[in-house]
Design an enzyme around this catalytic site. Structure first.
Site, PDB file in Angstrom:
ATOM      1  N   THR A 316       0.835  -1.202   0.000  1.00  0.00           N
ATOM      2  CA  THR A 316       0.000   0.000   0.000  1.00  0.00           C
ATOM      3  C   THR A 316       0.870   1.251   0.000  1.00  0.00           C
ATOM      4  O   THR A 316       0.613   2.211  -0.741  1.00  0.00           O
ATOM      5  CB  THR A 316      -0.935   0.013   1.221  1.00  0.00           C
ATOM      6  OG1 THR A 316      -1.780  -1.144   1.188  1.00  0.00           O
ATOM      7  CG2 THR A 316      -1.809   1.265   1.233  1.00  0.00           C
ATOM      8  N   TRP A 319       2.592   1.587  -3.364  1.00  0.00           N
ATOM      9  CA  TRP A 319       1.656   2.010  -4.410  1.00  0.00           C
ATOM     10  C   TRP A 319       1.568   3.531  -4.473  1.00  0.00           C
ATOM     11  O   TRP A 319       1.410   4.109  -5.556  1.00  0.00           O
ATOM     12  CB  TRP A 319       0.273   1.425  -4.131  1.00  0.00           C
ATOM     13  CG  TRP A 319      -0.767   1.781  -5.156  1.00  0.00           C
ATOM     14  CD1 TRP A 319      -1.049   1.116  -6.311  1.00  0.00           C
ATOM     15  CD2 TRP A 319      -1.689   2.882  -5.112  1.00  0.00           C
ATOM     16  NE1 TRP A 319      -2.066   1.729  -6.991  1.00  0.00           N
ATOM     17  CE2 TRP A 319      -2.481   2.822  -6.276  1.00  0.00           C
ATOM     18  CE3 TRP A 319      -1.913   3.915  -4.199  1.00  0.00           C
ATOM     19  CZ2 TRP A 319      -3.485   3.744  -6.553  1.00  0.00           C
ATOM     20  CZ3 TRP A 319      -2.905   4.846  -4.472  1.00  0.00           C
ATOM     21  CH2 TRP A 319      -3.674   4.754  -5.632  1.00  0.00           C
ATOM     22  N   HIS A 320       1.702   4.188  -3.319  1.00  0.00           N
ATOM     23  CA  HIS A 320       1.557   5.642  -3.278  1.00  0.00           C
ATOM     24  C   HIS A 320       2.745   6.381  -3.874  1.00  0.00           C
ATOM     25  O   HIS A 320       2.610   7.537  -4.277  1.00  0.00           O
ATOM     26  CB  HIS A 320       1.328   6.107  -1.836  1.00  0.00           C
ATOM     27  CG  HIS A 320      -0.077   5.914  -1.366  1.00  0.00           C
ATOM     28  ND1 HIS A 320      -0.531   4.710  -0.844  1.00  0.00           N
ATOM     29  CD2 HIS A 320      -1.147   6.756  -1.351  1.00  0.00           C
ATOM     30  CE1 HIS A 320      -1.810   4.840  -0.519  1.00  0.00           C
ATOM     31  NE2 HIS A 320      -2.212   6.068  -0.823  1.00  0.00           N
ATOM     32  N   GLY A 321       3.901   5.745  -3.915  1.00  0.00           N
ATOM     33  CA  GLY A 321       5.047   6.437  -4.474  1.00  0.00           C
ATOM     34  C   GLY A 321       6.303   5.586  -4.464  1.00  0.00           C
ATOM     35  O   GLY A 321       6.450   4.679  -3.631  1.00  0.00           O
TER      36      GLY A 321
END
Length: 382
Positions: A316, A319-321
């Site tokens: 997670t 996934w954001h960066g």
């Protein structure tokens, strides 16, 4: 093209709405698809080729998986192939530079690489396509036979830039038949305006305050400035991200589609567990359905549950960066959620509501420091 840009508000959207509402019903999907592809190609024309290839890959893989449904081994091979290609494309375009740079740092070498521009929305549409082929494999949905309808599902411009992540089963029927009316147009427009205000007025104002604080070196920050920075960033990212989600849901309604809620008053939460039931709901749901449960969920004992939670939250964060601070941010939440589930959650539930809210907000604000920091070292100094 951004939803808050003059080009979108006064050129693209009015033309799209006018053409869409005038056109016969049987042409609406095709017109919306054409508009979505134009929207996507507006900023980065070259990446429209990548999106089209991704659409074709998953469209044909979905039909192939369904055709092989009576032979589980063959269907599973097709599924693994499709998921692998989707993930390889995502990793290459989003994480290639990060992986090479990390390798260079770790081994003291110098592998040359060229920075690639990140394709707009690739994280969102890749996850949507993976959910589609997995659901076809599971038999939850039928493979879409119409390429136009499937391409529209993947590329629909309202939810392409910043979500929500829309599972195919949620709009399968709407791709064939949906209600379009002046009432829905008005409701969608109102929701879009609310989202636009969150983004353009509240998020941007909070962002200016945060930028001034963030430009100060960590060693020069006072305690009050540091906390003010956390708080303003917390509101900035909520009004920015939540505003975009509201605009996306509003735009979808204007074109006859109903998307699920993506944010539900996350900062009223009285635990971190509750926060993640309210924040970016579509992403949390996706990871639960397509990573956590396939890994075994909580069905194979506590130690396996803990491992699964750590894997999910590491992914997670990633996934954001493409940076280590995002991985740390994900693991930070994974550890807190594990502790709430197995250690102190039962005691926190007995605290007064105000105390539980303060407890949750302090942990959430500390989490945002990991999220906005350019490095882990900066986060620790902050």
């Amino acid at each position: 093209m951004l939803f808050s840009s003059i080009t979108f508000l006064f050129l693209f959207l009015p033309i799209m709405l006018a053409v869409y509402y005038i056109a016969p019903y049987q042409w609406k999907n095709l017109l919306l698809l054409a508009g979505s592809l134009i929207f996507y190609a507006w900023g980065e024309p070259v990446y429209i080729i990548l999106m089209i290839l991704s659409i074709l890959l998953n469209y044909f893989c979905g039909m192939d998986i369904e055709n092989k449904s009576e032979n589980e081994a063959k269907a599973k091979r097709s599924l693994v192939f499709a998921i692998t290609v989707n993930i390889v494309l995502l990793v290459f375009f989003k994480y290639f530079g990060f992986l090479v740079e990390s390798t260079n740092t770790l081994f003291g070498i110098s592998i040359p690489y060229r920075e690639l521009a990140l394709p707009i929305g690739i994280s969102f549409y890749t996850f949507q396509e993976i959910s589609y082929i997995v659901d076809v494999y599971r038999g939850k949905v039928k493979a879409q036979q119409s390429l136009v309808k499937y391409a529209l599902y993947v590329s629909m411009f309202p939810q392409l830039v910043a979500g929500p992540i829309v599972c195919y089963g949620d709009i399968e029927k709407q791709l064939t038949a949906r209600k379009i009316s002046g009432r829905k147009l008005g409701q969608g427009a109102m929701l879009f305006i609310i989202g636009l205000a969150k983004k353009a007025v509240l998020a941007n104002t909070m962002g200016k305050i945060f930028e001034q604080i963030a430009s100060t070196s960590a060693s020069s920050l006072t305690v009050l400035m540091a906390w003010l920075g956390c708080i303003t960033y917390a509101f900035q990212i909520y009004f920015d991200f939540g505003g975009y989600s509201d605009m996306a849901i509003g735009l979808g309604k204007m074109f006859g589609f109903e998307f699920l809620e993506n944010f539900h008053y996350p900062y009223v939460s009285t635990s971190v567990t509750e926060f993640w039931r309210r924040w970016h709901i579509s992403l949390s749901t996706w990871f639960r359905e397509y990573v956590y449960i396939p890994l075994g969920g909580n069905r194979k004992g506590d130690s396996r549950t803990i491992t699964n939670l750590l894997i999910v939250w590491m992914l997670t964060g990633f996934w954001h960066g493409a940076a280590w601070n995002f991985v740390a941010w994900g693991l930070y939440y994974g550890i807190i959620l594990i502790l709430e589930k197995f250690v102190w959650g039962q005691y926190v539930e007995k605290w007064p509501g105000a105390v539980r809210h303060i407890y949750a907000m302090v942990l959430i604000l500390i989490g945002w420091v990991l999220f906005f920091s350019p490095s882990l070292g900066y986060a620790l100094k902050y």
